[in-house]
Design an enzyme around this catalytic site. Structure first.
Site, mmCIF file in Angstrom:
data_model
loop_
_atom_site.group_PDB
_atom_site.id
_atom_site.type_symbol
_atom_site.label_atom_id
_atom_site.label_comp_id
_atom_site.label_asym_id
_atom_site.label_seq_id
_atom_site.Cartn_x
_atom_site.Cartn_y
_atom_site.Cartn_z
ATOM 1 N N ALA A 32 25.862 -14.501 -32.285
ATOM 2 C CA ALA A 32 27.246 -14.537 -31.765
ATOM 3 C C ALA A 32 27.411 -13.408 -30.750
ATOM 4 O O ALA A 32 28.309 -12.571 -30.866
ATOM 5 C CB ALA A 32 28.262 -14.451 -32.900
ATOM 6 N N ALA A 35 29.316 -8.968 -24.860
ATOM 7 C CA ALA A 35 28.894 -7.958 -23.877
ATOM 8 C C ALA A 35 28.381 -6.678 -24.540
ATOM 9 O O ALA A 35 27.557 -5.961 -23.963
ATOM 10 C CB ALA A 35 30.054 -7.646 -22.937
ATOM 11 N N HIS A 37 26.502 -6.517 -27.304
ATOM 12 C CA HIS A 37 25.078 -6.743 -27.579
ATOM 13 C C HIS A 37 24.268 -6.671 -26.281
ATOM 14 O O HIS A 37 23.172 -6.112 -26.249
ATOM 15 C CB HIS A 37 24.868 -8.134 -28.188
ATOM 16 N N SER A 186 31.784 -9.609 -32.825
ATOM 17 C CA SER A 186 31.633 -11.060 -33.041
ATOM 18 C C SER A 186 32.815 -11.588 -33.847
ATOM 19 O O SER A 186 33.204 -12.743 -33.719
ATOM 20 C CB SER A 186 30.334 -11.354 -33.789
#
Ligand code: PAF
Length: 292
Positions: A32, A35, A37, A186
């Protein structure tokens, strides 16, 4: 970009990469992706020869009444984003591959795992450290990338790495925020339009604390009280904790003179959100980090 499903294949790839004297950057995720991550992935890309992103929704870090079943899963979309960001390998094992029947070994960092989220979510960090230790054995990376948003997780993992002599450097990347200040997560996907606005109260509380610290207030109890009052102004927010602690031990501190972590967790409707701010000592507060 290659998607790897088995531990044996992932380990064989890592052996080959290291035999060629190349470095590996690992970004552990539960998918999921957003930005936040991708900022970890970009750091990994710029600092390593090979980049591995793991996508595994780890059942062991969810409590029985938590959101494991409904946790967002967007594997195809995640892979498209990772491919565009220059990732070499996505490690996406099944639950059976990671936890074959009969496994009884856990990694538990005593003490720090029971603070902040660990207090509210018993067993959560034991699940995190168990899966991250497994990932570190499967993917013996040179660097592993985690987000500052999960500040308590960072403290627990740092201690695990020290205590267990993992030869992996943890790289902690700043919180990435939406334009209006909401920390990317997420779980933001669970918020409806009204809740999305109500959720901004976490960031507002941190900003108010930062402003007060900037004026020279260094008493942690005073700063925390001000933050709690801001949260109380939003009727939809149910505060779990707002604490000012040492960022390594997660123990409460009395004065922010030498720096401190302000950590907050609150539920908006049924969505539990966390955020934090690092204070760098009285009069020199920095953060919350700017949006990307
Ligand atoms: O931060 C997360 O997404 C998870 O806790 C992690 C580190 C991937 C372990 O499952």
């Amino acid at each position: 970009m290659r998607v790897i499903r088995t531990i044996a294949e992932m380990q064989a790839i890592c052996r080959t990469v290291h035999r060629e004297d190349k470095t590996i950057g690992l970004v552990p995720t539960m998918g999921a992706l957003h930005a936040g991550h991708l900022s970890l992935v970009r750091s990994a890309r710029s600092q390593n020869d090979a980049v591995v992103v793991s996508i595994f929704v780890n059942p062991k870090q969810f409590g029985p009444n938590e959101d494991f079943g409904k946790y967002p899963r967007n594997f195809e979309q995640d892979c498209a984003m990772l491919d565009q960001t220059g990732v070499d390998f996505v490690f996406a094992p099944s639950a059976e591959e990671m936890y074959p029947e009969g496994g009884t070994t856990y990694v538990h960092v005593e003490g720090v795992s029971e603070k902040l989220d660990g207090r509210s979510r018993p067993g959560h960090f034991k699940g995190v450290t168990t899966v991250v230790a497994k990932l570190f054995h499967i993917i013996p990376a040179d660097h592993a990338y985690f987000g500052q948003k999960d500040a308590a997780q960072v403290a627990v993992l740092r201690k695990m790495v020290r205590d267990q002599n993992f030869d992996i450097e943890l790289v902690v990347c700043p919180i990435v925020r939406e334009k209006d200040g909401l920390a990317m997560s997420s779980r933001n996907a669970y918020l409806n339009e009204a809740e999305r606005k109500q959720a901004l109260v976490l960031h507002r509380a941190l900003l108010r604390i930062q402003t007060l610290a900037d004026t020279g207030e260094s008493n942690a109890a005073t700063l925390a009280q001000v933050g709690r009052e801001v949260i109380a102004e939003e009727p939809a927010a149910k505060l779990d904790y707002l604490e000012i602690v040492d960022s390594d031990t997660l123990d409460p501190i009395a004065d922010i003179g030498k720096g401190a972590l302000v950590a907050v967790a609150a539920s908006i409707g049924s969505t539990r959100l966390i955020d934090n701010l690092v204070l760098h000592g009285a009069g020199s507060a920095r953060g919350p980090q700017t949006s990307n």
